[in-house]
Write a protein that holds these residues in place. Structure first.
Motif, short mmCIF file in Angstrom:
data_model
loop_
_atom_site.label_atom_id
_atom_site.label_comp_id
_atom_site.label_asym_id
_atom_site.label_seq_id
_atom_site.Cartn_x
_atom_site.Cartn_y
_atom_site.Cartn_z
N LEU A 117 -24.28 17.88 -88.44
CA LEU A 117 -23.29 18.13 -89.50
C LEU A 117 -22.95 16.80 -90.17
O LEU A 117 -22.79 15.79 -89.49
N ALA B 114 -17.88 17.84 -90.79
CA ALA B 114 -18.13 17.33 -89.44
C ALA B 114 -16.85 17.00 -88.69
O ALA B 114 -16.79 17.14 -87.47
N TYR C 142 -15.32 19.70 -86.21
CA TYR C 142 -16.08 20.15 -85.04
C TYR C 142 -16.15 19.05 -83.99
O TYR C 142 -16.40 17.88 -84.32
N THR D 292 -21.30 17.73 -83.18
CA THR D 292 -21.86 17.78 -84.54
C THR D 292 -23.38 17.92 -84.58
O THR D 292 -23.96 17.86 -85.66
N PHE E 68 -23.25 27.06 -92.36
CA PHE E 68 -23.07 25.86 -93.16
C PHE E 68 -24.02 25.87 -94.35
O PHE E 68 -25.13 26.39 -94.28
N GLN F 126 -24.39 20.32 -96.05
CA GLN F 126 -23.54 19.94 -94.91
C GLN F 126 -24.37 19.61 -93.67
O GLN F 126 -23.82 19.31 -92.62
N LEU F 127 -25.69 19.67 -93.81
CA LEU F 127 -26.59 19.46 -92.68
C LEU F 127 -27.63 18.40 -93.03
O LEU F 127 -28.02 18.27 -94.18
#
Length: 195
Positions: A34, A39, A42, A45, A75, A79-80
């Motif tokens: 993430l 991020a 969480y 990540t 997501f 975002q990744l």
């Protein structure tokens, strides 16, 4: 020139309206991290893509991710990220050390220590009764909990496990050329190994 630009925009709008899907960046099974503001919400990540969702009216793809702490979330692709792999270097391998005089028989276990981007990887490879790898992942002297550890056989994913609170993992029943990929926040380390 202006009419040509307007035509491109109209073509793009009409393609979006008829449901052209965005090109996926990730596949099921990819290990990801993430990134960005999401991020911070969480505890863990890093995770694995378990499903991809495409919406015909969207230019963004969404992915279902199972994080290493077993939390699942959906997501957007921005975002990744998937990090580039680096190869760990061998610091010690007991199979390469000369045997002392008078030492007879085979040693039932092999010890290997590797380093990659400030991550210390200790492996114990036991040969009896079945070839088993027991490993520990450390950052300095601290164990790395909830790291994704993926077993690769012939460059294909065979299994993925998660390190425990002591940074340890275990795989029984291995033989031949394997790779172990360790994915922690900001690090993706490949350990090529012959078992």
């Amino acid at each position: 020139m202006l009419s040509h630009s307007r035509g491109i925009v109209q073509d793009a709008v009409s393609l979006k309206m008829i449901g052209v899907l965005a090109v996926p960046r990730f596949n099921i099974g990819d290990r990801v991290q993430l990134v960005g503001d999401i991020a911070r919400f969480y505890h863990c990540t890093v995770g694995v893509i378990i499903d991809g969702v495409n919406y015909p009216a969207s230019v963004l793809n969404q992915y279902r991710v199972r994080l290493a702490d077993e939390v699942e979330g959906t997501f957007f692709d921005f975002q990744l990220e998937s990090l580039s792999q680096i190869i760990a270097r061998v610091i010690f391998d007991s199979a390469d050390t000369p045997k002392s005089k008078g030492h007879r028989g085979s040693v039932p276990e092999r010890h290997v220590r590797l380093l990659g981007r400030d991550v210390d990887i200790h492996l114990k490879i036991m040969t009896t009764p079945h070839r088993t790898i027991i490993g520990q992942v450390l950052a300095g002297t601290q164990p790395v909990a909830k790291a994704l550890v993926t077993l690769l056989v012939q460059n294909e994913i065979a299994n993925t496990t998660i390190t425990d609170d002591l940074g340890e993992f275990r795989w029984p029943g291995l033989a031949g050329e394997v790779g172990i990929e360790i994915f922690t926040p900001g690090r993706r380390i490949l350990v090529p190994l012959t078992v």
